[in-house]
Scaffold this active site. Structure first.
Site, mmCIF file in Angstrom:
data_model
loop_
_atom_site.group_PDB
_atom_site.id
_atom_site.type_symbol
_atom_site.label_atom_id
_atom_site.label_comp_id
_atom_site.label_asym_id
_atom_site.label_seq_id
_atom_site.Cartn_x
_atom_site.Cartn_y
_atom_site.Cartn_z
ATOM 1 N N GLY A 101 0.733 -1.293 0.074
ATOM 2 C CA GLY A 101 0.132 -0.074 0.016
ATOM 3 C C GLY A 101 0.826 1.137 -0.029
ATOM 4 O O GLY A 101 0.653 2.064 -0.718
ATOM 5 N N ASP A 158 4.257 -10.082 7.029
ATOM 6 C CA ASP A 158 3.418 -11.196 6.082
ATOM 7 C C ASP A 158 4.551 -11.829 5.169
ATOM 8 O O ASP A 158 4.178 -12.856 4.515
ATOM 9 C CB ASP A 158 2.338 -10.751 5.409
ATOM 10 C CG ASP A 158 1.329 -10.140 6.253
ATOM 11 O OD1 ASP A 158 1.388 -10.439 7.570
ATOM 12 O OD2 ASP A 158 0.316 -9.744 5.841
ATOM 13 N N ARG A 192 -3.480 -12.133 5.348
ATOM 14 C CA ARG A 192 -4.780 -12.136 4.854
ATOM 15 C C ARG A 192 -4.846 -12.711 3.401
ATOM 16 O O ARG A 192 -5.735 -13.240 3.173
ATOM 17 C CB ARG A 192 -5.169 -10.616 4.772
ATOM 18 C CG ARG A 192 -6.115 -10.310 5.947
ATOM 19 C CD ARG A 192 -6.457 -8.803 5.940
ATOM 20 N NE ARG A 192 -5.309 -8.006 5.933
ATOM 21 C CZ ARG A 192 -5.179 -6.665 5.705
ATOM 22 N NH1 ARG A 192 -6.092 -6.048 5.190
ATOM 23 N NH2 ARG A 192 -4.076 -6.037 5.720
ATOM 24 N N GLU A 215 -4.731 -16.016 8.548
ATOM 25 C CA GLU A 215 -6.306 -15.303 8.929
ATOM 26 C C GLU A 215 -6.950 -15.237 7.662
ATOM 27 O O GLU A 215 -8.369 -15.029 7.736
ATOM 28 C CB GLU A 215 -5.959 -14.272 9.535
ATOM 29 C CG GLU A 215 -5.010 -13.216 8.838
ATOM 30 C CD GLU A 215 -4.976 -11.486 9.255
ATOM 31 O OE1 GLU A 215 -4.088 -11.135 8.909
ATOM 32 O OE2 GLU A 215 -5.881 -11.359 10.053
ATOM 33 N N ARG A 233 33.619 -34.558 16.697
ATOM 34 C CA ARG A 233 34.579 -34.042 15.564
ATOM 35 C C ARG A 233 35.559 -35.186 15.054
ATOM 36 O O ARG A 233 36.049 -34.905 14.107
ATOM 37 C CB ARG A 233 35.601 -33.004 16.359
ATOM 38 C CG ARG A 233 34.829 -31.776 16.617
ATOM 39 C CD ARG A 233 35.948 -30.760 16.977
ATOM 40 N NE ARG A 233 35.255 -29.691 17.899
ATOM 41 C CZ ARG A 233 34.387 -28.751 17.616
ATOM 42 N NH1 ARG A 233 34.210 -28.654 16.150
ATOM 43 N NH2 ARG A 233 34.061 -27.610 18.272
ATOM 44 N N GLY A 245 33.270 -19.119 15.695
ATOM 45 C CA GLY A 245 33.455 -19.043 14.332
ATOM 46 C C GLY A 245 34.903 -19.586 13.657
ATOM 47 O O GLY A 245 34.928 -19.519 12.483
HETATM 48 P P1 ADP Z 1 0.878 -1.214 3.939
HETATM 49 O O1 ADP Z 1 1.819 -0.024 3.394
HETATM 50 O O2 ADP Z 1 1.119 -1.923 4.955
HETATM 51 O O3 ADP Z 1 0.212 -1.986 2.886
HETATM 52 P P2 ADP Z 1 -1.800 0.657 3.436
HETATM 53 O O4 ADP Z 1 -1.942 -0.306 2.427
HETATM 54 O O5 ADP Z 1 -2.648 0.753 4.627
HETATM 55 O O6 ADP Z 1 -0.421 -0.544 4.405
HETATM 56 O O7 ADP Z 1 -0.893 1.896 2.940
HETATM 57 C C1 ADP Z 1 -0.292 2.723 3.874
HETATM 58 C C2 ADP Z 1 -0.558 4.283 3.232
HETATM 59 O O8 ADP Z 1 -0.098 4.343 2.126
HETATM 60 C C3 ADP Z 1 -1.843 4.456 3.346
HETATM 61 O O9 ADP Z 1 -2.784 4.999 4.413
HETATM 62 C C4 ADP Z 1 -1.929 5.870 2.429
HETATM 63 O O10 ADP Z 1 -1.371 6.975 3.234
HETATM 64 C C5 ADP Z 1 -0.724 5.434 1.511
HETATM 65 N N1 ADP Z 1 -1.447 4.817 0.020
HETATM 66 C C6 ADP Z 1 -1.693 3.534 -0.196
HETATM 67 N N2 ADP Z 1 -1.972 3.487 -1.208
HETATM 68 C C7 ADP Z 1 -2.196 4.779 -1.798
HETATM 69 C C8 ADP Z 1 -2.746 5.433 -3.017
HETATM 70 N N3 ADP Z 1 -2.880 4.657 -4.123
HETATM 71 N N4 ADP Z 1 -2.344 6.922 -3.285
HETATM 72 C C9 ADP Z 1 -1.610 7.530 -2.039
HETATM 73 N N5 ADP Z 1 -1.383 7.058 -0.961
HETATM 74 C C10 ADP Z 1 -1.763 5.678 -0.861
#
Ligand code: ADP
Length: 738
Positions: free
Chosen positions: A111, A157, A201, A255, A463, A566
């Site tokens: 993300g 993950d 997930r 999960e 050994r 080592g």
């Molecule tokens: P992770 O990085 O652990 O996958 P998230 O998916 O919650 O976590 O993303 C973390 C943050 O990155 C979001 O809260 C947002 O601030 C930013 N982000 C994610 N996707 C976008 C996007 N398409 N455009 C702008 N910012 C984004």
């Protein structure tokens, strides 16, 4: 750096937190500073640059002191809604440019990395708007035409396609295996069923690896939903395992586990199935956020330190035309994947699962993952795959060398995988001593039940190298026991002994059998494998010992000189120096000179005079025969003139005495599985070649034993090529310059 404008780099952590993010932040900051750049931490993920002000703080060397051993991220992380909007990103761009920052290292999950890519794509448009609105000058916009960046993956993950490991996954696995080991002891006492739910997930990495490393009986992962009627299959498998000697039952559920229909398989549902169909008391343990917590493992310190070092260097030399990459690992080698590609492929996985393309979803996780899924299936099945035992062979397992945590795990996995593949597995006591003295017996599936998490070596380890005179007695044992192959799980002397037997096979026909060496040594000094079983455990022991020493010295002005094992291989010293935050590491590979010691002393004096409270040096036990740990400690003390006191800590055998880490258990499973495949190939071909098996570049490799001398430095008992020497500049960049 003598450029007109000093580059200014920003570093942030975003999304879910993960242990090891601090190590990466520290490395980025220190590498940037060591290269003459400015560096600012952006607090609370992207939100810090949206807010500006205190959200962006310039960092010095000391701002990242004492964070290496801390879980979470000291600069905060956040799921910024503002940054998802154009307006938020516009403010972010303005706030960055006010500080002259147009280079970013972002540590986060897919993300965060896609947010970063969005920001990069919008950058010119955002700047044009800022110029238009008079919020930045045209000159500023022209001086920063592009956003230059690198992404590091922080995710427990291990779900990013394109890198073998992500920051935090190893520590999460540590937490899970601590819990499973603890549950196993209580479950076995009451013959109980436990259902353990772990995070993931869309990614079954933690669940699958925990199932193998925890010796569990059944696993449910998102990428490979079970077929209809899985409840019956699962219960039949669990009944069979009990009948064959399992005392407890442990099911791991990711999960995001689901049926092929998309119906979720929750841990509660699995418990109900077990209670109804097996009539047993079943308990659910949902590990939850414990998996994100605690101090990072040794791996989650040295590996992110390396990644942070590479990311800082990459971003500092980037030009506006550079393609932003995700920096990760392929095995123990740093790799780069275009960020857009890595994110796009990661995001494909849930769709693949939805569309029923499980094979592709699995393949995206890499070879190690698919191999491990197969190994797990074999490990839990006590029935021989071939009904005709006459096709099976008799394979003898023995340990030679020093004790390495994980030898038991490897022997246990070898016994179970061997039985599954139709062989009779024999255990030899005390290495070649037992083989000479006929101390050898069949091992059944249930005999190895408690071995997995046990750091010792139930078979015994010596050994002792066989002498040429012993070979006659060894041949007799091999003949009388009708041994078809040898599986040597051990260290240097084991390799030498197999090599000797290979050379002597013309004189002793009984030695004309295939033999395979599997590397197990805390020294990590074996050819053909980047890592040997036991080295990760020893590294974690040393790292934890250093953490404790640092706490013990915090109230005084103190310099520590820590000595690691080592032999002549400096892996343990260098990697623990990186994981423990050492200022100095002394290796045999580099040597120690009096000039260097003198420079160290002068620096120590100055540095303590300037306010330093703690200094840490790690010395490999064979770094220099004269400049011993004691000698170095005395020199430091004497020359310090009372500005600080010095303590030495020779860690000794505690380094061999821990329960194997998840990584060592997984390495053991992969290597013995591969070794048994090698033997099966030899049996099928009617051939009797011998090999040493290893892990190289993330892949399983094997080498003919006849090449042993080409691959080793015989004088110093280590491989000629040592990949980890590439970590030396990393240590120099993050350790305070001496
Ligand atoms: P992770 O990085 O652990 O996958 P998230 O998916 O919650 O976590 O993303 C973390 C943050 O990155 C979001 O809260 C947002 O601030 C930013 N982000 C994610 N996707 C976008 C996007 N398409 N455009 C702008 N910012 C984004």
């Amino acid at each position: 750096m003598s450029t007109a404008v000093q580059p200014h780099l920003g570093i942030l952590t975003s999304g879910g937190d993960a242990q090891g993010m601090n190590a990466a932040v520290r490395a980025v900051v220190r590498t940037a500073l060591s290269r003459g750049a400015r560096v600012s931490a952006i607090y609370e993920g992207f939100q810090g640059m949206v807010d500006g002000g205190d959200g962006i703080r310039e960092f010095t060397w000391a701002d990242v002191s004492s964070i290496l051993n801390k879980g979470g991220t000291v600069i905060g992380t956040f799921r910024s809604q503002d940054f998802r909007e154009w307006e938020g990103r516009r403010r972010a761009a303005r706030n960055l440019l006010q500080q002259g920052i147009d280079r970013l290292v972002v540590i986060g999950g897919d993300g965060s990395l896609s947010g970063l890519d969005q920001f990069r794509a919008d950058w010119p448009g955002l700047l044009a708007e800022l110029v238009e609105a008079g919020e930045i000058s045209r000159e500023v916009a022209e001086a920063h035409p592009a956003l230059m960046f690198a992404g590091l993956v922080g995710s427990i993950d291990n779900d990013l396609v394109g890198t073998d490991s992500t920051i935090g996954a190893d520590s999460a696995l540590h937490r899970i295996i601590e819990a499973i080991d603890a549950l196993a002891s209580t479950a076995a006492s009451h013959q109980r069923c436990f259902v353990v739910e772990v995070m993931g997930r869309h990614c079954g990495y933690l669940a699958l690896m925990a199932a193998v490393a925890g010796g569990c009986d059944y696993v449910l992962i998102p990428e490979h939903p079970p077929e209809e009627g899985w409840e019956d299959t699962m219960c039949a498998a669990l009944r069979q395992a009990r009948a064959n000697g399992r005392r407890d039952t442990m099911v791991v559920v990711a999960e995001g586990a689901q049926e092929r229909s998309g119906e979720p398989i929750t841990s509660a549902r699995v418990r109900d199935v077990l209670e109804e169909r097996l009539g047993e008391d079943a308990r659910v343990t949902i590990l939850g956020h414990v998996q994100r917590g605690g101090s990072p493992s040794a791996y989650d310190r040295w590996a992110p330190t390396w990644l942070g070092f590479e990311a800082a260097l990459e971003v500092l030399v980037a030009t506006p035309d550079s393609i932003g990459t995700v920096i990760g690992f392929h095995g123990n080698r740093v790799t780069r994947v275009p960020l857009i590609e890595a994110v796009a492929r990661t995001r494909e996985v849930p769709g693949l699962i939805r569309d029923g393309d499980y094979a592709k979803a699995m393949s995206y996780r890499g070879q190690a993952f698919t191999d491990m899924a197969q190994i797990f299936r074999e490990l839990v099945d006590p029935t021989a795959s071939s009904d005709d035992r006459s096709t099976g062979k008799r394979i003898a397992i023995l340990h030679v060398g020093g004790l390495a945590p994980g030898m038991n795990s490897a022997a246990r996995d070898a016994v179970r995988l061997g039985i599954r593949r139709g062989h009779t597995m024999l255990g030899v006591r005390d290495g070649f001593v037992g083989l000479r003295d006929h101390d050898i017996a069949e091992l059944g599936w249930a005999d190895v039940e408690d071995w997995l998490a046990d750091g010792g070596a139930e078979l015994g380890v010596r050994r002792t190298m066989p002498t040429v005179n012993d070979l006659y007695a060894i041949s007799r044992t091999l003949e009388e026991q009708r041994v078809d192959a040898l599986l040597m799980i051990g260290g240097w002397n084991g390799y030498q002994a197999v090599h000797l037997m290979h050379r002597e096979r013309d004189h002793y026909p009984a030695l004309r059998i295939p033999m395979v060496c599997v590397p197990a040594s805390i020294d990590n000094n074996l050819p053909g494998s980047e890592l040997s079983i036991g080295s990760d455990t020893a590294l974690n022991v040393v790292t934890q010992a250093i953490d404790r020493l640092k706490v013990s010295g915090a109230a005084a002005r103190r310099a520590f000189v820590v000595e690691t094992m080592g032999r002549y291989c400096g892996f343990l010293a260098l990697a623990s120096g990186l994981s423990g935050g050492a200022e100095r590491v002394y290796l045999h590979e580099e040597g120690i000179s009096l000039d260097a010691l003198q420079a160290d002393v002068a620096w120590l004096r100055e540095s303590f005079a300037a306010g330093r409270k703690l200094f840490l040096a790690v010395r490999n036990e064979e770094a220099n025969p004269l400049y011993t740990t004691d000698f170095i400690a005395r020199v430091f003390e004497e020359e310090g003139g009372g500005r600080y006191d010095v303590r030495q800590a020779v860690l000794g055998h505690v380094q061999q005495g821990a329960a194997p880490t998840p990584a060592d258990r997984l390495l053991a499973a992969r290597l013995v599985s591969a070794a048994l495949h090698t033997l099966d190939e030899q049996f099928a071909a009617g051939s009797a070649r011998s090999f040493y098996q290893g892990l190289s570049d993330g892949a399983i490799e094997r080498f003919g034993i006849e090449h042993l001398n080409d691959d080793i430095d015989a004088a110093f008992h280590r491989p000629r090529e040592q990949w980890w020497l590439a970590l030396r500049p990393v240590l120099r960049a993050v350790a305070e310059p001496i």
